[in-house]
Scaffold this motif. Structure first.
Motif, PDB file in Angstrom:
ATOM      1  N   SER A   1      41.170  17.978 -18.718  1.00 55.32           N
ATOM      2  CA  SER A   1      42.250  17.001 -18.622  1.00 55.32           C
ATOM      3  C   SER A   1      43.566  17.720 -18.359  1.00 55.32           C
ATOM      4  O   SER A   1      43.814  18.787 -18.921  1.00 55.32           O
ATOM      5  N   MET A   2      44.398  17.143 -17.485  1.00 56.90           N
ATOM      6  CA  MET A   2      45.731  17.695 -17.230  1.00 56.90           C
ATOM      7  C   MET A   2      46.766  16.626 -17.563  1.00 56.90           C
ATOM      8  O   MET A   2      46.846  15.596 -16.898  1.00 56.90           O
ATOM      9  N   LEU A   3      47.537  16.871 -18.608  1.00 55.68           N
ATOM     10  CA  LEU A   3      48.586  15.958 -19.040  1.00 55.68           C
ATOM     11  C   LEU A   3      49.938  16.533 -18.623  1.00 55.68           C
ATOM     12  O   LEU A   3      50.241  17.683 -18.923  1.00 55.68           O
ATOM     13  N   VAL A   4      50.735  15.727 -17.918  1.00 56.94           N
ATOM     14  CA  VAL A   4      52.043  16.177 -17.441  1.00 56.94           C
ATOM     15  C   VAL A   4      53.114  15.272 -18.055  1.00 56.94           C
ATOM     16  O   VAL A   4      53.280  14.122 -17.627  1.00 56.94           O
ATOM     17  N   PRO A   5      53.845  15.729 -19.069  1.00 64.20           N
ATOM     18  CA  PRO A   5      54.941  14.923 -19.625  1.00 64.20           C
ATOM     19  C   PRO A   5      56.008  14.667 -18.564  1.00 64.20           C
ATOM     20  O   PRO A   5      56.325  15.545 -17.757  1.00 64.20           O
ATOM     21  N   LYS A   6      56.559  13.463 -18.567  1.00 59.36           N
ATOM     22  CA  LYS A   6      57.585  13.084 -17.595  1.00 59.36           C
ATOM     23  C   LYS A   6      58.756  12.434 -18.339  1.00 59.36           C
ATOM     24  O   LYS A   6      58.573  11.747 -19.347  1.00 59.36           O
ATOM     25  N   THR A   7      59.958  12.610 -17.795  1.00 61.61           N
ATOM     26  CA  THR A   7      61.137  12.001 -18.404  1.00 61.61           C
ATOM     27  C   THR A   7      61.366  10.581 -17.908  1.00 61.61           C
ATOM     28  O   THR A   7      61.938   9.755 -18.607  1.00 61.61           O
ATOM     29  N   GLY A   8      60.929  10.280 -16.691  1.00 62.97           N
ATOM     30  CA  GLY A   8      61.101   8.939 -16.129  1.00 62.97           C
ATOM     31  C   GLY A   8      59.763   8.313 -15.799  1.00 62.97           C
ATOM     32  O   GLY A   8      58.709   8.806 -16.206  1.00 62.97           O
ATOM     33  N   ARG A   9      59.816   7.222 -15.046  1.00 57.20           N
ATOM     34  CA  ARG A   9      58.579   6.525 -14.686  1.00 57.20           C
ATOM     35  C   ARG A   9      58.464   6.366 -13.177  1.00 57.20           C
ATOM     36  O   ARG A   9      57.881   5.419 -12.669  1.00 57.20           O
ATOM     37  N   HIS A  10      59.034   7.322 -12.434  1.00 59.04           N
ATOM     38  CA  HIS A  10      59.070   7.207 -10.989  1.00 59.04           C
ATOM     39  C   HIS A  10      57.982   8.018 -10.296  1.00 59.04           C
ATOM     40  O   HIS A  10      57.978   8.119  -9.070  1.00 59.04           O
ATOM     41  N   SER A  11      57.058   8.587 -11.053  1.00 64.22           N
ATOM     42  CA  SER A  11      55.944   9.328 -10.468  1.00 64.22           C
ATOM     43  C   SER A  11      54.661   8.520 -10.627  1.00 64.22           C
ATOM     44  O   SER A  11      54.534   7.681 -11.522  1.00 64.22           O
ATOM     45  N   ILE A  12      53.702   8.802  -9.785  1.00 70.44           N
ATOM     46  CA  ILE A  12      52.433   8.087  -9.771  1.00 70.44           C
ATOM     47  C   ILE A  12      51.761   8.143 -11.142  1.00 70.44           C
ATOM     48  O   ILE A  12      51.611   9.211 -11.745  1.00 70.44           O
ATOM     49  N   GLY A  13      51.374   6.987 -11.671  1.00 75.47           N
ATOM     50  CA  GLY A  13      50.575   6.911 -12.890  1.00 75.47           C
ATOM     51  C   GLY A  13      51.292   7.190 -14.181  1.00 75.47           C
ATOM     52  O   GLY A  13      50.650   7.260 -15.239  1.00 75.47           O
ATOM     53  N   VAL A  14      52.607   7.340 -14.169  1.00 69.20           N
ATOM     54  CA  VAL A  14      53.331   7.686 -15.391  1.00 69.20           C
ATOM     55  C   VAL A  14      53.509   6.454 -16.275  1.00 69.20           C
ATOM     56  O   VAL A  14      53.977   5.405 -15.822  1.00 69.20           O
ATOM     57  N   GLU A  15      53.133   6.583 -17.518  1.00 67.77           N
ATOM     58  CA  GLU A  15      53.335   5.530 -18.506  1.00 67.77           C
ATOM     59  C   GLU A  15      53.265   6.149 -19.893  1.00 67.77           C
ATOM     60  O   GLU A  15      52.857   7.303 -20.049  1.00 67.77           O
ATOM     61  N   ARG A  16      53.636   5.389 -20.881  1.00 66.08           N
ATOM     62  CA  ARG A  16      53.540   5.863 -22.254  1.00 66.08           C
ATOM     63  C   ARG A  16      52.106   5.703 -22.726  1.00 66.08           C
ATOM     64  O   ARG A  16      51.529   4.620 -22.652  1.00 66.08           O
ATOM     65  N   ARG A  17      51.533   6.780 -23.178  1.00 68.23           N
ATOM     66  CA  ARG A  17      50.139   6.766 -23.637  1.00 68.23           C
ATOM     67  C   ARG A  17      50.023   7.597 -24.895  1.00 68.23           C
ATOM     68  O   ARG A  17      50.714   8.604 -25.067  1.00 68.23           O
ATOM     69  N   TYR A  18      49.119   7.143 -25.773  1.00 66.38           N
ATOM     70  CA  TYR A  18      48.870   7.897 -26.997  1.00 66.38           C
ATOM     71  C   TYR A  18      47.985   9.094 -26.665  1.00 66.38           C
ATOM     72  O   TYR A  18      46.936   8.960 -26.020  1.00 66.38           O
ATOM     73  N   VAL A  19      48.404  10.271 -27.109  1.00 65.63           N
ATOM     74  CA  VAL A  19      47.663  11.507 -26.850  1.00 65.63           C
ATOM     75  C   VAL A  19      47.076  11.993 -28.175  1.00 65.63           C
ATOM     76  O   VAL A  19      47.808  12.529 -29.022  1.00 65.63           O
ATOM     77  N   PRO A  20      45.774  11.791 -28.394  1.00 66.32           N
ATOM     78  CA  PRO A  20      45.172  12.168 -29.689  1.00 66.32           C
ATOM     79  C   PRO A  20      45.379  13.632 -30.040  1.00 66.32           C
ATOM     80  O   PRO A  20      45.574  13.967 -31.212  1.00 66.32           O
ATOM     81  N   ALA A  21      45.334  14.519 -29.052  1.00 64.37           N
ATOM     82  CA  ALA A  21      45.471  15.950 -29.351  1.00 64.37           C
ATOM     83  C   ALA A  21      46.846  16.277 -29.914  1.00 64.37           C
ATOM     84  O   ALA A  21      47.003  17.234 -30.681  1.00 64.37           O
ATOM     85  N   LEU A  22      47.860  15.470 -29.537  1.00 65.83           N
ATOM     86  CA  LEU A  22      49.215  15.682 -30.031  1.00 65.83           C
ATOM     87  C   LEU A  22      49.553  14.783 -31.209  1.00 65.83           C
ATOM     88  O   LEU A  22      50.516  15.039 -31.940  1.00 65.83           O
ATOM     89  N   GLY A  23      48.784  13.707 -31.363  1.00 65.81           N
ATOM     90  CA  GLY A  23      49.050  12.755 -32.434  1.00 65.81           C
ATOM     91  C   GLY A  23      50.302  11.947 -32.216  1.00 65.81           C
ATOM     92  O   GLY A  23      50.908  11.470 -33.177  1.00 65.81           O
ATOM     93  N   GLU A  24      50.699  11.740 -30.964  1.00 63.67           N
ATOM     94  CA  GLU A  24      51.901  10.974 -30.675  1.00 63.67           C
ATOM     95  C   GLU A  24      51.801  10.318 -29.301  1.00 63.67           C
ATOM     96  O   GLU A  24      50.932  10.670 -28.488  1.00 63.67           O
TER      97      GLU A  24
END
Length: 399
Positions: A107-130
């Motif tokens: 899995s490749m997770l890319v944190p983003k500051t905005g929502r202007h990139s393909i597929g960016v949304e707020r998602r729960y990441v179990p490995a980070l717990g947030e």
């Protein structure tokens, strides 16, 4: 001359431009026009040599042509060339030179500051717990003990994002939106390219296991999946009840096998030459919901067993302990029931090879650096970044 970066068997230095030209000519041969092939090679060279983030401006600077940024943007996001054909050629090339032991899904997770990139949304990441504003995708890597490289990619697109942005991003109607579906598709699409099938190895602790187990089973692919301790499996009892099966968590089942642990020595792919020892034990289990073979029983029970429903798909649960720990450290589930526990443990360590090469090679060639809403642009960028990874890995850095 190429230089070693300290990783066993991986040449990460930079060689002359002829290597880049030769490899790009072979891997980009499917691009229909000569100008597309030239831009493809120029883009790969930029990924290999540009410093900092691999923005269009930085990539264009490699060409010493300010106007190249616009043409590169069009080549990546608006052109018509087929990235699947390039990936298939890359997979065939790496299958020959790497002699991979496994297909590793990462899995490749890319944190983003905005929502202007393909597929960016707020998602729960179990490995980070947030919950993280991010983009998620899955890469399929060909891996040996000494090197690993990605050959296929699949975006994870949430349903909410698709409802608002599918048309604008030109996302195909049949795109599987779920993260587990993306992982499966990354594997199954590559399996259709004719490269030699290898065991699918994946850390699936934070994934829904059913889609993975069922898809790989139906496709006839061997798999080795790392699972969490709460995963429910079926296992035969002991003593007079050994012909019955009962449901229990993987961690509980392995806790009953501690006395059967055996030491296995393995060479750490992330630390060249480092020999380590772990304690392991295999346990025969069944996956509920998939037809399998009935557990063996006394001859007098054969007819009753034949009438009873099959307990499930026969699998092996592999537990791994550190020599100084009491609790099980890792749990792996596989359909390679005839494989020895030593080879299975060593196969699981290829995830460390992938993590190492992702950190040292993929990030350096800008695998995470695409910005934009274009579905096609993202796929073309990670495809050419994968070509750059293969060149850097093999010494064809072109810088």
């Amino acid at each position: 001359m190429p230089t070693r970066d300290g990783r066993d068997g991986v040449t990460a230095g930079r060689s002359g431009p002829d290597t880049v030209s030769r490899v790009c000519a072979a891997l980009l041969a499917s691009l229909p026009r000569a100008d597309q092939r030239r831009r493809g090679e120029l883009y790969v060279r930029g990924l290999l040599t540009a410093s900092g983030r691999k923005t269009m401006r930085n990539l264009a600077a490699v060409a010493d042509d300010p106007a190249a940024a616009q043409s590169m943007h069009h080549f990546i996001s608006c052109s018509t060339w087929d990235w699947v054909a390039v990936r298939a050629a890359l997979a065939g090339h790496l299958d020959r030179i790497l002699s991979p032991r496994a297909w590793v899904v990462r899995s490749m997770l890319v944190p983003k500051t905005g929502r202007h990139s393909i597929g960016v949304e707020r998602r729960y990441v179990p490995a980070l717990g947030e919950t993280v504003n991010s983009q998620q995708s899955y890469g399929l890597w060909l891996s040996s003990e000494t090197a690993a490289a990605p050959v296929n990619w699949q975006l994870s697109l949430g349903k909410d994002w698709l409802q608002g942005d599918r048309a604008r991003a030109s996302v195909p109607a049949d795109e599987d939106a779920t993260s587990d579906g993306a992982a499966v598709q990354a594997v199954l699409k590559a399996a259709a390219w004719g490269i030699g099938p290898r065991p699918v190895v994946m850390d699936a602790r934070h994934s829904a296991l059913s889609p993975l187990v069922e898809a790989f089973t139906l496709a006839g692919l061997p798999f080795l999946l790392r699972i969490h301790g709460g995963c429910t499996l079926l296992a035969a009892g002991s003593g007079l009840r050994q012909n019955r099966v009962a449901a229990a968590s993987a961690e509980h089942l392995l806790s009953r096998t501690r006395v059967q642990r055996r030491p296995v020595e393995w060479i750490d792919p992330a630390s060249p030459g480092a020999r380590r020892t772990s304690l392991v034990t295999p346990l025969r289990v069944f996956w509920p919901g998939l037809a399998g073979h009935c557990p063996p029983g006394p001859p007098g029970q054969a007819r009753a067993a034949a009438r009873a429903p099959a307990p499930g798909l026969p699998l092996t649960l592999l537990g791994k302990w550190q020599t100084y720990e009491r609790g099980v450290r890792q749990m792996w589930l596989t359909n390679m029931t005839d494989a020895g526990y030593g080879p299975l443990l060593r196969l699981s360590k290829l995830t460390r090879r992938v993590e190492t090469d992702f950190s040292y090679v993929s990030l350096d060639v800008g695998i995470r650096d695409f910005e934009g809403r274009s579905y096609q642009g993202w796929h073309r960028h990670v495809t050419l970044a994968s070509v750059a990874h293969a060149l850097r890995m093999s010494g064809g850095g072109g810088g």
